[in-house]
Write a protein that holds these residues in place. Structure first.
Motif, short mmCIF file in Angstrom:
data_model
loop_
_atom_site.label_atom_id
_atom_site.label_comp_id
_atom_site.label_asym_id
_atom_site.label_seq_id
_atom_site.Cartn_x
_atom_site.Cartn_y
_atom_site.Cartn_z
N SER A 81 1.01 -1.23 0.15
CA SER A 81 0.16 -0.06 -0.22
C SER A 81 0.93 1.57 -0.14
N ASP A 82 2.06 1.26 1.21
CA ASP A 82 2.47 2.20 0.72
C ASP A 82 3.41 2.89 -0.70
N ALA A 124 -2.33 0.35 -9.84
CA ALA A 124 -3.19 -0.79 -9.04
C ALA A 124 -3.00 -2.28 -8.70
N ALA A 125 -1.49 -1.77 -9.04
CA ALA A 125 -1.14 -3.91 -9.06
C ALA A 125 -0.82 -4.33 -7.63
N PHE A 126 0.20 -2.54 -7.10
CA PHE A 126 0.69 -2.70 -5.49
C PHE A 126 -1.34 -3.26 -4.78
N ARG A 127 -1.91 -1.90 -5.12
CA ARG A 127 -2.62 -2.04 -4.63
C ARG A 127 -3.51 -3.32 -4.35
N HIS A 128 -3.95 -3.91 -5.50
CA HIS A 128 -4.65 -5.24 -5.65
C HIS A 128 -4.34 -6.29 -4.68
N TYR A 129 -2.67 -6.52 -5.16
CA TYR A 129 -2.12 -7.05 -3.84
C TYR A 129 -1.93 -6.78 -2.25
N SER A 184 -3.26 -5.87 -20.21
CA SER A 184 -3.19 -7.27 -19.12
C SER A 184 -4.29 -6.34 -17.94
N ALA A 185 -4.54 -6.95 -16.57
CA ALA A 185 -4.71 -6.50 -15.24
C ALA A 185 -4.27 -7.37 -14.22
N PRO A 186 -4.38 -6.81 -13.42
CA PRO A 186 -3.62 -7.51 -12.53
C PRO A 186 -4.43 -8.65 -11.54
#
Length: 452
Positions: free
Chosen positions: A50-51, A87-92, A417-419
Motif C-alpha cells: 500500500s505504501d 493498481a497492481a500494488f493496491r490489488h495485491y 493485461s490486468a493485475p
C-alpha cells in the motif's frame, strides 16, 4: 551502460556496471533480507505494498518522465503505465491475504492434508524496456506479498527507471535487500542463476533470451517463468462492429509505438469485409500523429532506439521482397528513431514470415475465406501469447476461444493485461503465468501438512 533519448539521439546518462564483488554483496543482502522477510506477517507485507502504491502515485510525473526520456513512449502513456503499477500494488495489498489461504483436503485414509503457501527465496527478474515499470511491478508486487525478495536485471537502456524503482522502495522504508536493481549486462545473468542464493528466475524478452535463461535455470534445477512475446492475431468477422474493430486495430499497432507483446500484430479479416476494413484502416493509420513524446497532441513517439528502428526496417524489406505491399510506414527524417504507422498487405502465408514479431507500428493484414481459414492463419505460427477476436456470433466466439492457440483471448476488445488475471502464453511464447493468484503462486512452495 548509456541511456539515449530515442527522440533526439542525445545521451541522458551513463550507468556503471556492477563488479563481481558488488554482485556477490547484493546476493548476500538478498539472502539476509529473505531470512527475516519470510517470517513477517502478511499484514506487514500488504502495508508495504500500500505504501508503494502511494509512493508511485505521489511521484508519478517524475517516474513517467524518466520512461519517456529513456525509451520514447509518449508521456501520457507513461503516466498510464505508472498508474497501472499503482493498481497492481493496491490489488495485491487488498486481495493478497485471501490468495495465501491454503485450505485443507480430507484424506480417504483418515485425517487431512493442510495446504500452506510458503516463500522460496530470492527471485531474479530479467526484464525488457518496452514497459519498464509495469513489467517489473507485475513481478515485484507478488514477490513482496509471497515473502520472497527480488533482484532486477533491467534492460541496459532503462537503467534510470530501475534506479527510480529502487528509490521508491527506500522511500517507503522497505528492508535493505528486499528489492535490488542490478546494473549488469546479459553476460552476468548465467552466474547469478547458477548461484545457490537465488531460488528462481522470471524473464520477459525474446525467444533467444528465453531459451538461454531456460537452459541455465534447467541446469541449476530452478523454477523459471518465461514470457517471450509473439505475433498475436486480431481476427475480425462480418458480424463485428467494424468501426470499433478498426479503431482498436490502430491502437494495437501505435500503442507504445507498436512495441507491445500482446497487442494484435496480424490483422486477419474475413473476405466479406476485407476491402471495407482496409479502406478505413489505411485512412486511420495515415492520420496518426508521430512526434515529440512530451507533446500531448502526439499519438506516437519514436521507437526505443535507432537499432530497433533498423530491425523494423529490415523486417519490412524482407516482407516486401517476399511480395508484400507497404502502405505508409515511412522512416521519418531528422534526429530520433521515428517511423510512421503502416500496413503490410499481401503478406505470404508463410509461417516464417507470419511469425515475425514486428516490434513497431506496422500491421500485417490477411484475408480469411471463413472462420476455419481465420483460425488456421492464426495458428500457423509457433507462438501463442494473446489474441483478439471480433464477432457477435456466440458460436463463432466459442470456436475462437476453443481453437485459437493462445494463452489469452479478448473478445470484441484489444487485449490488455490486468493485475487480477493470469498473464502468459503457450507454444514458443513461453510458459508459466504472471499476475493474479496464479502468478503469485508460481514462486511459492505449496507445502502439504499431513494431520490425523
Amino acid at each position: 551502460m548509456k541511456s539515449i533519448n530515442p527522440a533526439t539521439g542525445e545521451e541522458i546518462a551513463t550507468h556503471t556496471e556492477l563488479t563481481e564483488a558488488q554482485i556477490d554483496a547484493a546476493l548476500d543482502r538478498a539472502t539476509a533480507t529473505f531470512a527475516t522477510w519470510r517470517e513477517t506477517d502478511i499484514a506487514e507485507r500488504t502495508a508495504l505494498l500500500s505504501d508503494l502504491a502511494d509512493a508511485y502515485h505521489d511521484h508519478r510525473d517524475r517516474l513517467a518522465r524518466m520512461a519517456t526520456l529513456e525509451m520514447g513512449k509518449t508521456l501520457k502513456s507513461a503516466l498510464v503505465e505508472v498508474d497501472k503499477c499503482v493498481a497492481a500494488f493496491r490489488h495485491y495489498a487488498k486481495e493478497g491475504p485471501a490468495m495465501l489461504e491454503g485450505g485443507s483436503i480430507p484424506l480417504a485414509s483418515g485425517g487431512n492434508a493442510d495446504l500452506v503457501w510458503l516463500p522460496i527465496g530470492p527471485v531474479l527478474a530479467v526484464m525488457p524496456w518496452n514497459f519498464p515499470y509495469w513489467q517489473v511491478a507485475r513481478f515485484l508486487a507478488p514477490c513482496i506479498l509471497a515473502g520472497n525478495v527480488g533482484l532486477l536485471k533491467h534492460a541496459s537502456n532503462v537503467q534510470g527507471v530501475g534506479a527510480l524503482m529502487q528509490e521508491m522502495m527506500a522511500l517507503v522504508g522497505a528492508p535493505d535487500g528486499l528489492f535490488q536493481n542490478l546494473p549488469i549486462r546479459s553476460g552476468a545473468v548465467a552466474a547469478i542463476i547458477a548461484d545457490n542464493r537465488v531460488a528462481a528466475v522470471t524473464l520477459t524478452g525474446s525467444e533467444d533470451a528465453g531459451r538461454a535463461v531456460a537452459e541455465q535455470a534447467g541446469r541449476a534445477l530452478k523454477k523459471v517463468v518465461l514470457e517471450l512475446g509473439g505475433a498475436d492475431p486480431f481476427i475480425v468477422m462480418p458480424s463485428a462492429d467494424l468501426d470499433a474493430a478498426v479503431k482498436q486495430a490502430v491502437t494495437a499497432r501505435i500503442q507504445n509505438t507498436g512495441q507491445s507483446c500482446i497487442c494484435g500484430k496480424r490483422m486477419i479479416v474475413h473476405a466479406d469485409i476485407y476491402d471495407a476494413f482496409l479502406e478505413r484502416y489505411a485512412t486511420a493509420m495515415a492520420a496518426v500523429k508521430t512526434g515529440d513524446p512530451f507533446d500531448p497532441a502526439t499519438d506516437m513517439g519514436p521507437l526505443s532506439s535507432e537499432e530497433q528502428r533498423r530491425t523494423v526496417q529490415e523486417q519490412i524489406w524482407k516482407m516486401k521482397a517476399a511480395g508484400a505491399t507497404l502502405i505508409g510506414g515511412e522512416t521519418l527524417p531528422g534526429p530520433g528513431a521515428y517511423i510512421d504507422a503502416g500496413i503490410l498487405t499481401d503478406v505470404p502465408t508463410d509461417p516464417a514470415l507470419m511469425g515475425e514479431e514486428i516490434f513497431g507500428p506496422i500491421a500485417m493484414l490477411f484475408k480469411a475465406a471463413d472462420i476455419d481459414d481465420a483460425i488456421a492463419i492464426a495458428n500457423a505460427i509457433p507462438f501463442g501469447l494473446g489474441s483478439s477476436v471480433w464477432t457477435t456470433d456466440p458460436a463463432e466466439e466459442a470456436r475462437f476461444v476453443r481453437d485459437v492457440q493462445a494463452g489469452m483471448t479478448a473478445v470484441n476488445q484489444m487485449l490488455s493485461s490486468a493485475p487480477e488475471a493470469p498473464f502468459g502464453g503457450v507454444k514458443r511464447s513461453g510458459h508459466g503465468r504472471e499476475l493474479g493468484p496464479y502468478g503469485l503462486h508460481e514462486f511459492m512452495n505449496l507445502k502439504s501438512v499431513y494431520r490425523k
